[in-house]
Enzyme design. Sequence first.
Site, mmCIF file in Angstrom:
data_model
loop_
_atom_site.group_PDB
_atom_site.id
_atom_site.type_symbol
_atom_site.label_atom_id
_atom_site.label_comp_id
_atom_site.label_asym_id
_atom_site.label_seq_id
_atom_site.Cartn_x
_atom_site.Cartn_y
_atom_site.Cartn_z
ATOM 1 N N ARG A 1 -4.023 10.233 3.489
ATOM 2 C CA ARG A 1 -2.769 10.937 3.732
ATOM 3 C C ARG A 1 -1.977 11.109 2.428
ATOM 4 O O ARG A 1 -1.417 12.163 2.149
ATOM 5 C CB ARG A 1 -1.969 10.110 4.741
ATOM 6 C CG ARG A 1 -0.576 10.603 5.036
ATOM 7 C CD ARG A 1 -0.591 11.759 5.972
ATOM 8 N NE ARG A 1 0.728 12.125 6.432
ATOM 9 C CZ ARG A 1 0.991 13.223 7.118
ATOM 10 N NH1 ARG A 1 0.019 14.053 7.429
ATOM 11 N NH2 ARG A 1 2.207 13.485 7.513
ATOM 12 N N LYS B 1 0.837 -1.209 0.000
ATOM 13 C CA LYS B 1 0.000 0.000 0.000
ATOM 14 C C LYS B 1 0.867 1.252 0.000
ATOM 15 O O LYS B 1 0.677 2.142 -0.821
ATOM 16 C CB LYS B 1 -0.907 0.004 1.237
ATOM 17 C CG LYS B 1 -1.572 1.349 1.500
ATOM 18 C CD LYS B 1 -2.460 1.343 2.705
ATOM 19 C CE LYS B 1 -1.820 1.827 3.984
ATOM 20 N NZ LYS B 1 -1.635 3.285 4.118
ATOM 21 N N ASN B 2 1.807 1.319 0.934
ATOM 22 C CA ASN B 2 2.532 2.575 1.112
ATOM 23 C C ASN B 2 3.534 2.879 -0.007
ATOM 24 O O ASN B 2 4.020 4.001 -0.109
ATOM 25 C CB ASN B 2 3.184 2.636 2.499
ATOM 26 C CG ASN B 2 2.129 2.825 3.584
ATOM 27 O OD1 ASN B 2 0.991 3.170 3.295
ATOM 28 N ND2 ASN B 2 2.496 2.560 4.836
ATOM 29 N N ARG C 1 0.375 14.464 12.902
ATOM 30 C CA ARG C 1 0.758 14.298 11.501
ATOM 31 C C ARG C 1 0.888 15.615 10.714
ATOM 32 O O ARG C 1 0.231 15.802 9.669
ATOM 33 C CB ARG C 1 -0.192 13.326 10.798
ATOM 34 C CG ARG C 1 -0.360 12.029 11.546
ATOM 35 C CD ARG C 1 -1.102 10.990 10.768
ATOM 36 N NE ARG C 1 -0.250 10.266 9.845
ATOM 37 C CZ ARG C 1 -0.682 9.328 9.027
ATOM 38 N NH1 ARG C 1 -1.955 9.011 8.994
ATOM 39 N NH2 ARG C 1 0.158 8.699 8.226
ATOM 40 N N GLN D 1 7.673 19.322 7.336
ATOM 41 C CA GLN D 1 8.948 18.923 6.704
ATOM 42 C C GLN D 1 8.821 18.894 5.179
ATOM 43 O O GLN D 1 9.764 19.192 4.455
ATOM 44 C CB GLN D 1 9.398 17.549 7.222
ATOM 45 C CG GLN D 1 9.617 17.510 8.722
ATOM 46 C CD GLN D 1 10.644 18.526 9.187
ATOM 47 O OE1 GLN D 1 11.786 18.517 8.733
ATOM 48 N NE2 GLN D 1 10.245 19.410 10.089
ATOM 49 N N ARG E 1 -9.071 -0.214 3.529
ATOM 50 C CA ARG E 1 -8.185 0.772 2.891
ATOM 51 C C ARG E 1 -6.802 0.185 2.649
ATOM 52 O O ARG E 1 -6.075 0.652 1.780
ATOM 53 C CB ARG E 1 -8.009 1.991 3.810
ATOM 54 C CG ARG E 1 -9.171 2.942 3.829
ATOM 55 C CD ARG E 1 -8.808 4.196 4.601
ATOM 56 N NE ARG E 1 -7.403 4.478 4.435
ATOM 57 C CZ ARG E 1 -6.577 4.877 5.403
ATOM 58 N NH1 ARG E 1 -7.023 5.049 6.613
ATOM 59 N NH2 ARG E 1 -5.311 5.115 5.160
ATOM 60 N N CYS F 1 -5.376 8.341 8.711
ATOM 61 C CA CYS F 1 -5.830 7.796 9.993
ATOM 62 C C CYS F 1 -5.558 8.782 11.119
ATOM 63 O O CYS F 1 -4.518 9.444 11.143
ATOM 64 C CB CYS F 1 -5.097 6.491 10.301
ATOM 65 S SG CYS F 1 -5.708 5.076 9.392
ATOM 66 N N ASP G 1 3.634 0.513 12.184
ATOM 67 C CA ASP G 1 2.414 -0.056 11.592
ATOM 68 C C ASP G 1 2.151 -1.491 12.055
ATOM 69 O O ASP G 1 1.064 -2.032 11.823
ATOM 70 C CB ASP G 1 2.498 -0.015 10.054
ATOM 71 C CG ASP G 1 2.564 1.403 9.524
ATOM 72 O OD1 ASP G 1 2.206 2.337 10.271
ATOM 73 O OD2 ASP G 1 2.991 1.584 8.373
#
Length: 417
Positions: free
Chosen positions: A92, A22-23, A121, A125, A396, A116, A304
Amino acid sequence: MKLLEIQGGKKLTGTIRISGAKNSSVALIPAAILADSEVTICNVPEITDTDALTEILKFLGASVKRASESILIDPTTIENKEIPKELSTKLRASYYFMAALLGKYKYVEMYFPGGCNIGARPIDQTLKSFRALGATIIEEDNHYKISAQELIGAHIYLDMPSVGATINAMLAATKAKGETIIENAAKEPEVVNVAIFLNGMGAKITGAGTSEIRIKGVQKLKGCYTEVIPDRIEAGTYIIAGALVGDHLKIDNIIPEHVETLILKLQEMGVKMVVGPDHVIVSKGNYLKPVKIQTQGYPGFATDLQQPITTLLTQCSGVSTLEETIYENRFQNVPFLNQMGAHIEIHDRKIKVNGITHLKGCSVEATDLRAGACLVLAGLVAEGKTQIVNIEHVLRGYENIVEKLTEVGAEIELKEE
Ligand code: EPU
Protein backbone atom coordinates in the site's frame (compact mmCIF):
# COMPACT_ATOMS: atom_id res chain seq x y z
CA MET A 1 6.22 -20.29 0.79
CA LYS A 2 6.79 -20.19 4.53
CA LEU A 3 4.73 -21.52 7.41
CA LEU A 4 4.88 -20.95 11.13
CA GLU A 5 4.52 -23.80 13.58
CA ILE A 6 3.61 -23.09 17.20
CA GLN A 7 3.35 -25.52 20.09
CA GLY A 8 0.81 -23.77 22.28
CA GLY A 9 0.35 -23.40 26.01
CA LYS A 10 3.82 -22.14 26.95
CA LYS A 11 4.06 -19.31 29.48
CA LEU A 12 5.77 -16.18 28.17
CA THR A 13 8.11 -14.39 30.53
CA GLY A 14 10.99 -11.94 30.09
CA THR A 15 11.22 -8.88 27.85
CA ILE A 16 10.13 -8.14 24.29
CA ARG A 17 11.67 -5.00 22.83
CA ILE A 18 9.42 -3.19 20.37
CA SER A 19 10.82 -2.17 16.98
CA GLY A 20 10.30 1.00 14.99
CA ALA A 21 6.81 1.49 13.58
CA LYS A 22 6.08 -0.09 10.21
CA ASN A 23 3.47 2.49 9.31
CA SER A 24 5.85 5.38 10.08
CA SER A 25 8.85 3.85 8.33
CA VAL A 26 6.91 3.15 5.17
CA ALA A 27 6.08 6.86 4.89
CA LEU A 28 9.45 8.20 6.05
CA ILE A 29 11.42 6.24 3.44
CA PRO A 30 9.54 7.73 0.43
CA ALA A 31 9.49 11.16 2.17
CA ALA A 32 13.31 11.16 2.08
CA ILE A 33 13.06 11.90 -1.65
CA LEU A 34 12.05 15.47 -0.85
CA ALA A 35 15.41 16.31 0.78
CA ASP A 36 18.17 18.01 -1.20
CA SER A 37 20.92 16.05 0.60
CA GLU A 38 21.42 12.85 2.63
CA VAL A 39 18.95 11.87 5.37
CA THR A 40 19.33 9.31 8.15
CA ILE A 41 16.30 7.47 9.46
CA CYS A 42 17.00 5.63 12.68
CA ASN A 43 15.07 2.68 14.20
CA VAL A 44 13.71 1.33 10.90
CA PRO A 45 12.44 -2.25 11.32
CA GLU A 46 13.86 -4.94 9.05
CA ILE A 47 10.62 -6.21 7.57
CA THR A 48 9.70 -7.01 4.00
CA ASP A 49 7.62 -3.81 3.63
CA THR A 50 10.63 -1.57 4.34
CA ASP A 51 12.76 -3.76 2.05
CA ALA A 52 10.23 -3.27 -0.76
CA LEU A 53 10.41 0.52 -0.38
CA THR A 54 14.18 0.66 -0.33
CA GLU A 55 14.09 -1.43 -3.49
CA ILE A 56 11.95 1.30 -5.11
CA LEU A 57 14.37 3.99 -3.90
CA LYS A 58 17.29 2.07 -5.43
CA PHE A 59 15.33 1.61 -8.66
CA LEU A 60 14.92 5.39 -8.82
CA GLY A 61 18.68 5.77 -8.42
CA ALA A 62 18.99 6.85 -4.77
CA SER A 63 21.93 5.64 -2.75
CA VAL A 64 20.60 3.60 0.18
CA LYS A 65 22.77 2.24 2.98
CA ARG A 66 21.56 0.07 5.84
CA ALA A 67 23.60 0.46 9.02
CA SER A 68 22.14 -1.70 11.75
CA GLU A 69 18.80 -0.09 12.61
CA SER A 70 19.39 3.01 10.49
CA ILE A 71 18.91 3.75 6.82
CA LEU A 72 20.98 6.44 5.12
CA ILE A 73 19.35 7.76 1.97
CA ASP A 74 21.02 10.08 -0.51
CA PRO A 75 18.27 11.21 -2.89
CA THR A 76 20.47 13.57 -4.95
CA THR A 77 21.06 10.95 -7.65
CA ILE A 78 17.37 10.15 -8.17
CA GLU A 79 15.93 10.09 -11.64
CA ASN A 80 12.16 10.59 -11.78
CA LYS A 81 11.06 7.56 -13.77
CA GLU A 82 8.01 5.33 -13.66
CA ILE A 83 8.04 2.79 -10.83
CA PRO A 84 7.38 -0.67 -12.35
CA LYS A 85 4.00 -2.22 -11.55
CA GLU A 86 5.53 -5.23 -9.79
CA LEU A 87 7.28 -2.92 -7.31
CA SER A 88 4.39 -0.53 -6.62
CA THR A 89 1.75 -3.24 -6.21
CA LYS A 90 3.78 -5.06 -3.54
CA LEU A 91 2.40 -2.81 -0.81
CA ARG A 92 0.00 0.00 0.00
CA ALA A 93 2.68 2.44 1.09
CA SER A 94 4.20 2.64 -2.39
CA TYR A 95 1.74 5.47 -2.99
CA TYR A 96 3.72 7.74 -0.72
CA PHE A 97 6.14 7.85 -3.66
CA MET A 98 3.32 9.39 -5.72
CA ALA A 99 3.16 12.37 -3.39
CA ALA A 100 6.90 12.68 -2.76
CA LEU A 101 7.79 12.57 -6.47
CA LEU A 102 4.96 14.93 -7.36
CA GLY A 103 6.03 17.31 -4.58
CA LYS A 104 9.62 17.32 -5.75
CA TYR A 105 9.40 17.03 -9.55
CA LYS A 106 5.77 18.11 -10.23
CA TYR A 107 5.36 14.92 -12.24
CA VAL A 108 4.86 11.26 -11.42
CA GLU A 109 3.76 8.12 -13.24
CA MET A 110 2.73 5.16 -11.13
CA TYR A 111 0.28 2.30 -10.69
CA PHE A 112 -2.42 1.89 -8.05
CA PRO A 113 -0.72 0.58 -4.90
CA GLY A 114 -1.05 -2.92 -3.41
CA GLY A 115 -1.71 -3.82 0.23
CA CYS A 116 -3.65 -6.29 2.36
CA ASN A 117 -7.01 -7.36 0.97
CA ILE A 118 -9.10 -6.02 3.85
CA GLY A 119 -11.52 -3.76 1.99
CA ALA A 120 -11.86 -1.54 -1.07
CA ARG A 121 -9.12 0.94 -0.05
CA PRO A 122 -9.64 3.60 -2.70
CA ILE A 123 -7.16 6.49 -3.07
CA ASP A 124 -9.69 9.16 -4.06
CA GLN A 125 -8.82 11.44 -1.11
CA THR A 126 -5.15 11.42 -2.09
CA LEU A 127 -6.02 12.23 -5.71
CA LYS A 128 -8.47 14.91 -4.60
CA SER A 129 -5.68 16.55 -2.56
CA PHE A 130 -3.31 16.49 -5.54
CA ARG A 131 -5.99 18.11 -7.71
CA ALA A 132 -6.65 20.76 -5.06
CA LEU A 133 -2.95 21.62 -5.17
CA GLY A 134 -3.21 22.15 -8.92
CA ALA A 135 -2.26 18.76 -10.37
CA THR A 136 -3.87 17.16 -13.41
CA ILE A 137 -4.42 13.41 -13.27
CA ILE A 138 -4.80 11.05 -16.21
CA GLU A 139 -5.91 7.60 -15.12
CA GLU A 140 -6.10 4.53 -17.32
CA ASP A 141 -6.33 0.92 -16.11
CA ASN A 142 -5.05 1.76 -12.62
CA HIS A 143 -2.12 3.66 -14.09
CA TYR A 144 -1.76 7.33 -13.12
CA LYS A 145 0.02 10.21 -14.84
CA ILE A 146 0.02 13.15 -12.45
CA SER A 147 1.50 16.51 -13.37
CA ALA A 148 1.44 20.17 -12.42
CA GLN A 149 2.98 23.35 -13.81
CA GLU A 150 3.35 24.32 -10.19
CA LEU A 151 1.75 23.18 -6.95
CA ILE A 152 -0.15 25.90 -5.14
CA GLY A 153 -1.27 25.74 -1.51
CA ALA A 154 -4.97 24.88 -1.05
CA HIS A 155 -7.66 24.35 1.56
CA ILE A 156 -8.35 20.60 1.54
CA TYR A 157 -11.16 18.81 3.37
CA LEU A 158 -10.72 15.04 3.66
CA ASP A 159 -14.03 13.16 3.60
CA MET A 160 -12.60 10.76 6.18
CA PRO A 161 -9.48 11.14 8.33
CA SER A 162 -7.40 8.80 6.18
CA VAL A 163 -3.81 8.25 7.31
CA GLY A 164 -2.59 7.70 3.78
CA ALA A 165 -4.35 10.72 2.30
CA THR A 166 -3.20 12.98 5.15
CA ILE A 167 0.44 11.98 4.69
CA ASN A 168 0.20 12.23 0.90
CA ALA A 169 -1.34 15.71 1.09
CA MET A 170 1.42 16.79 3.49
CA LEU A 171 4.18 15.40 1.26
CA ALA A 172 2.80 17.05 -1.87
CA ALA A 173 2.16 20.39 -0.14
CA THR A 174 5.53 20.74 1.59
CA LYS A 175 7.14 22.44 -1.43
CA ALA A 176 3.96 23.98 -2.84
CA LYS A 177 3.67 27.76 -3.19
CA GLY A 178 1.76 29.34 -0.30
CA GLU A 179 -0.23 27.78 2.52
CA THR A 180 -2.10 24.47 2.56
CA ILE A 181 -4.64 23.57 5.23
CA ILE A 182 -5.76 19.96 5.63
CA GLU A 183 -9.09 19.70 7.45
CA ASN A 184 -10.30 16.45 9.03
CA ALA A 185 -6.73 15.18 8.97
CA ALA A 186 -5.81 11.82 10.53
CA LYS A 187 -4.39 12.23 14.05
CA GLU A 188 -2.33 9.03 14.15
CA PRO A 189 1.17 9.23 15.72
CA GLU A 190 2.62 8.11 12.39
CA VAL A 191 1.36 11.35 10.79
CA VAL A 192 3.15 13.31 13.53
CA ASN A 193 6.33 11.27 12.92
CA VAL A 194 6.30 12.25 9.24
CA ALA A 195 5.64 15.94 10.03
CA ILE A 196 8.58 16.00 12.46
CA PHE A 197 10.81 14.49 9.78
CA LEU A 198 9.73 17.05 7.18
CA ASN A 199 10.15 19.92 9.66
CA GLY A 200 13.65 18.59 10.38
CA MET A 201 14.34 19.07 6.66
CA GLY A 202 13.09 22.66 6.88
CA ALA A 203 9.38 22.27 6.13
CA LYS A 204 6.89 24.48 7.96
CA ILE A 205 4.16 22.16 9.21
CA THR A 206 2.03 22.79 12.29
CA GLY A 207 -0.94 20.98 13.78
CA ALA A 208 0.09 17.39 12.99
CA GLY A 209 -1.66 15.17 15.54
CA THR A 210 -4.78 17.37 15.43
CA SER A 211 -7.51 17.40 12.79
CA GLU A 212 -6.20 20.61 11.17
CA ILE A 213 -2.72 20.59 9.67
CA ARG A 214 -1.20 23.77 8.21
CA ILE A 215 1.71 23.68 5.79
CA LYS A 216 3.57 26.78 4.60
CA GLY A 217 5.36 25.78 1.42
CA VAL A 218 9.16 26.08 1.26
CA GLN A 219 11.52 25.93 -1.71
CA LYS A 220 14.38 23.91 -0.30
CA LEU A 221 14.60 20.95 2.06
CA LYS A 222 17.91 19.89 3.56
CA GLY A 223 19.00 16.44 4.70
CA CYS A 224 18.45 15.62 8.38
CA TYR A 225 18.29 12.89 10.99
CA THR A 226 15.06 11.43 12.32
CA GLU A 227 13.90 8.55 14.46
CA VAL A 228 10.99 6.19 13.88
CA ILE A 229 8.55 5.97 16.82
CA PRO A 230 8.00 2.55 18.44
CA ASP A 231 5.42 0.41 16.67
CA ARG A 232 2.19 0.76 18.65
CA ILE A 233 0.54 -2.12 16.79
CA GLU A 234 3.45 -4.50 17.38
CA ALA A 235 3.41 -3.36 21.04
CA GLY A 236 -0.34 -3.94 21.25
CA THR A 237 -0.03 -7.40 19.72
CA TYR A 238 2.56 -8.50 22.31
CA ILE A 239 0.62 -6.89 25.18
CA ILE A 240 -2.33 -9.05 24.10
CA ALA A 241 0.03 -12.07 24.03
CA GLY A 242 0.90 -11.24 27.64
CA ALA A 243 -2.78 -11.09 28.58
CA LEU A 244 -3.23 -14.53 27.01
CA VAL A 245 -0.17 -16.44 28.25
CA GLY A 246 2.12 -13.93 29.99
CA ASP A 247 3.82 -14.27 33.33
CA HIS A 248 5.12 -10.76 34.06
CA LEU A 249 5.89 -10.32 30.36
CA LYS A 250 7.57 -6.95 29.82
CA ILE A 251 6.82 -5.09 26.58
CA ASP A 252 9.62 -2.57 26.43
CA ASN A 253 10.48 0.53 24.39
CA ILE A 254 6.93 1.73 23.88
CA ILE A 255 5.11 5.06 24.17
CA PRO A 256 2.26 4.04 26.54
CA GLU A 257 0.07 6.92 25.38
CA HIS A 258 0.02 5.37 21.89
CA VAL A 259 -1.55 2.17 23.25
CA GLU A 260 -3.67 3.81 25.93
CA THR A 261 -7.02 2.78 24.44
CA LEU A 262 -5.90 -0.84 24.32
CA ILE A 263 -4.57 -0.69 27.89
CA LEU A 264 -7.88 0.76 29.13
CA LYS A 265 -9.85 -1.95 27.29
CA LEU A 266 -7.65 -4.67 28.79
CA GLN A 267 -8.08 -3.16 32.26
CA GLU A 268 -11.85 -3.19 31.67
CA MET A 269 -11.56 -6.94 30.99
CA GLY A 270 -9.58 -7.43 34.18
CA VAL A 271 -6.11 -8.02 32.71
CA LYS A 272 -3.32 -7.45 35.24
CA MET A 273 -0.83 -4.83 34.07
CA VAL A 274 1.80 -2.45 35.36
CA VAL A 275 2.27 0.55 33.08
CA GLY A 276 5.70 2.24 33.28
CA PRO A 277 7.06 5.29 31.44
CA ASP A 278 8.26 3.24 28.45
CA HIS A 279 6.94 -0.26 29.11
CA VAL A 280 4.05 -2.44 30.19
CA ILE A 281 4.34 -5.59 32.32
CA VAL A 282 1.42 -7.91 31.73
CA SER A 283 0.30 -11.29 33.04
CA LYS A 284 -2.47 -13.67 32.07
CA GLY A 285 -5.70 -12.89 33.92
CA ASN A 286 -7.68 -15.64 35.67
CA TYR A 287 -11.13 -14.35 34.94
CA LEU A 288 -11.64 -11.97 32.04
CA LYS A 289 -14.86 -10.02 31.53
CA PRO A 290 -16.40 -9.62 28.07
CA VAL A 291 -16.25 -6.14 26.48
CA LYS A 292 -17.64 -4.07 23.61
CA ILE A 293 -15.17 -2.70 21.06
CA GLN A 294 -15.63 -0.38 18.11
CA THR A 295 -12.68 0.51 15.88
CA GLN A 296 -11.97 4.21 15.36
CA GLY A 297 -9.24 6.47 14.06
CA TYR A 298 -6.61 7.47 16.64
CA PRO A 299 -6.98 7.87 19.60
CA GLY A 300 -9.88 5.40 19.30
CA PHE A 301 -9.42 1.64 19.27
CA ALA A 302 -7.04 0.84 16.35
CA THR A 303 -8.46 -1.27 13.52
CA ASP A 304 -5.01 -2.90 13.26
CA LEU A 305 -5.49 -4.38 16.75
CA GLN A 306 -9.03 -5.54 16.09
CA GLN A 307 -8.04 -8.95 14.73
CA PRO A 308 -5.33 -9.60 17.37
CA ILE A 309 -7.70 -8.77 20.26
CA THR A 310 -10.34 -11.16 18.90
CA THR A 311 -8.18 -14.03 20.14
CA LEU A 312 -8.32 -12.58 23.65
CA LEU A 313 -12.10 -12.12 23.43
CA THR A 314 -12.41 -15.90 22.98
CA GLN A 315 -10.91 -16.19 26.50
CA CYS A 316 -13.40 -13.79 28.16
CA SER A 317 -16.34 -15.27 30.08
CA GLY A 318 -19.46 -14.23 28.18
CA VAL A 319 -20.38 -12.44 24.98
CA SER A 320 -18.12 -9.71 23.61
CA THR A 321 -18.99 -7.62 20.58
CA LEU A 322 -16.61 -5.97 18.16
CA GLU A 323 -17.52 -3.56 15.38
CA GLU A 324 -15.14 -2.78 12.53
CA THR A 325 -15.89 0.70 11.19
CA ILE A 326 -12.85 1.31 8.95
CA TYR A 327 -12.60 -1.72 6.63
CA GLU A 328 -15.39 -3.87 5.23
CA ASN A 329 -13.42 -7.11 4.94
CA ARG A 330 -11.35 -7.44 8.09
CA PHE A 331 -12.82 -10.60 9.61
CA GLN A 332 -11.03 -13.19 7.50
CA ASN A 333 -9.35 -14.47 10.66
CA VAL A 334 -12.70 -15.47 12.15
CA PRO A 335 -13.38 -18.74 10.25
CA PHE A 336 -9.89 -19.94 11.25
CA LEU A 337 -10.42 -19.04 14.91
CA ASN A 338 -13.70 -20.97 14.76
CA GLN A 339 -11.84 -23.90 13.23
CA MET A 340 -9.59 -23.80 16.32
CA GLY A 341 -12.64 -24.02 18.59
CA ALA A 342 -13.80 -20.40 18.98
CA HIS A 343 -17.47 -19.55 18.81
CA ILE A 344 -17.72 -16.32 16.81
CA GLU A 345 -20.59 -15.11 14.64
CA ILE A 346 -20.16 -12.49 11.92
CA HIS A 347 -23.03 -10.06 11.34
CA ASP A 348 -22.00 -7.65 8.57
CA ARG A 349 -19.41 -5.28 10.16
CA LYS A 350 -19.86 -6.76 13.68
CA ILE A 351 -18.77 -9.94 15.36
CA LYS A 352 -20.16 -11.60 18.47
CA VAL A 353 -17.59 -13.63 20.38
CA ASN A 354 -18.96 -16.22 22.80
CA GLY A 355 -16.37 -17.08 25.43
CA ILE A 356 -14.70 -18.85 27.05
CA THR A 357 -13.71 -21.36 24.40
CA HIS A 358 -10.87 -23.81 24.57
CA LEU A 359 -8.71 -23.37 21.46
CA LYS A 360 -7.01 -26.34 19.85
CA GLY A 361 -4.15 -26.14 17.37
CA CYS A 362 -4.77 -26.98 13.71
CA SER A 363 -3.70 -25.84 10.27
CA VAL A 364 -4.83 -22.28 9.45
CA GLU A 365 -4.00 -19.52 6.97
CA ALA A 366 -2.81 -15.93 7.40
CA THR A 367 -5.01 -14.13 4.86
CA ASP A 368 -3.56 -10.71 5.73
CA LEU A 369 -1.05 -9.17 8.12
CA ARG A 370 -3.18 -8.65 11.24
CA ALA A 371 -5.26 -11.79 10.61
CA GLY A 372 -1.93 -13.61 10.76
CA ALA A 373 -1.03 -11.86 14.02
CA CYS A 374 -4.39 -12.95 15.46
CA LEU A 375 -3.64 -16.57 14.53
CA VAL A 376 -0.13 -16.41 16.02
CA LEU A 377 -1.75 -15.32 19.29
CA ALA A 378 -4.29 -18.13 18.97
CA GLY A 379 -1.46 -20.60 18.41
CA LEU A 380 0.28 -19.39 21.58
CA VAL A 381 -2.79 -20.06 23.76
CA ALA A 382 -4.11 -23.16 21.96
CA GLU A 383 -3.58 -26.72 23.06
CA GLY A 384 -1.22 -28.61 20.74
CA LYS A 385 0.31 -27.63 17.45
CA THR A 386 -0.86 -24.78 15.19
CA GLN A 387 0.46 -24.41 11.67
CA ILE A 388 -0.04 -21.05 9.95
CA VAL A 389 0.50 -20.98 6.20
CA ASN A 390 1.05 -17.81 4.13
CA ILE A 391 3.02 -16.40 7.03
CA GLU A 392 4.75 -13.99 4.60
CA HIS A 393 1.90 -11.58 5.40
CA VAL A 394 3.02 -11.45 9.03
CA LEU A 395 6.70 -11.04 8.12
CA ARG A 396 5.72 -7.85 6.26
CA GLY A 397 4.95 -6.16 9.56
CA TYR A 398 6.54 -7.87 12.57
CA GLU A 399 10.34 -7.68 12.86
CA ASN A 400 11.97 -10.87 14.12
CA ILE A 401 8.69 -12.25 15.41
CA VAL A 402 10.03 -15.80 15.78
CA GLU A 403 13.18 -14.69 17.64
CA LYS A 404 11.26 -12.30 19.90
CA LEU A 405 8.69 -14.91 20.93
CA THR A 406 11.28 -17.69 21.30
CA GLU A 407 13.33 -15.45 23.60
CA VAL A 408 10.40 -15.19 26.06
CA GLY A 409 9.58 -18.90 26.07
CA ALA A 410 7.35 -19.65 23.08
CA GLU A 411 7.88 -22.80 21.06
CA ILE A 412 7.68 -21.40 17.56
CA GLU A 413 9.43 -22.25 14.32
CA LEU A 414 9.50 -20.82 10.80
CA LYS A 415 9.55 -23.55 8.15
CA GLU A 416 9.60 -23.73 4.37
CA GLU A 417 6.42 -25.26 2.94
N1 EPU B 1 -10.34 5.68 2.34
C1 EPU B 1 -11.06 6.17 1.26
N2 EPU B 1 -10.43 6.95 0.35
C2 EPU B 1 -9.13 7.26 0.47
C3 EPU B 1 -8.39 6.77 1.56
C4 EPU B 1 -9.04 5.97 2.47
O1 EPU B 1 -12.25 5.89 1.11
O2 EPU B 1 -8.61 7.98 -0.41
C5 EPU B 1 -11.01 4.83 3.33
C6 EPU B 1 -10.55 3.40 3.19
O3 EPU B 1 -11.34 2.68 2.29
C7 EPU B 1 -10.71 2.89 4.60
C8 EPU B 1 -10.35 4.10 5.45
O4 EPU B 1 -10.59 5.22 4.62
O5 EPU B 1 -12.04 2.57 4.84
C9 EPU B 1 -8.95 4.08 6.01
O6 EPU B 1 -8.05 4.18 5.01
P1 EPU B 1 -6.65 4.85 5.30
O7 EPU B 1 -6.27 5.66 4.11
O8 EPU B 1 -6.63 5.53 6.63
O9 EPU B 1 -5.78 3.65 5.40
P2 EPU B 1 -4.36 3.56 4.89
O10 EPU B 1 -3.63 4.84 4.95
O11 EPU B 1 -4.41 2.86 3.60
C10 EPU B 1 -3.12 3.10 7.16
C11 EPU B 1 -2.31 1.92 7.58
C12 EPU B 1 -3.24 0.75 7.87
C13 EPU B 1 -4.22 1.16 8.94
C14 EPU B 1 -4.98 2.42 8.52
C15 EPU B 1 -5.93 2.93 9.56
C16 EPU B 1 -0.26 2.25 6.37
C17 EPU B 1 0.63 1.82 5.27
N3 EPU B 1 -1.39 1.59 6.52
O12 EPU B 1 -3.78 2.63 5.98
O13 EPU B 1 -2.41 -0.29 8.34
O14 EPU B 1 -5.13 0.12 9.14
O15 EPU B 1 -4.05 3.45 8.18
O16 EPU B 1 -5.26 3.29 10.69
O17 EPU B 1 0.07 3.15 7.12
C18 EPU B 1 -1.81 -2.49 8.80
O18 EPU B 1 -0.76 -2.03 9.27
O19 EPU B 1 -2.17 -3.68 8.92
C19 EPU B 1 -2.67 -1.58 8.06
C20 EPU B 1 -3.63 -2.00 7.24
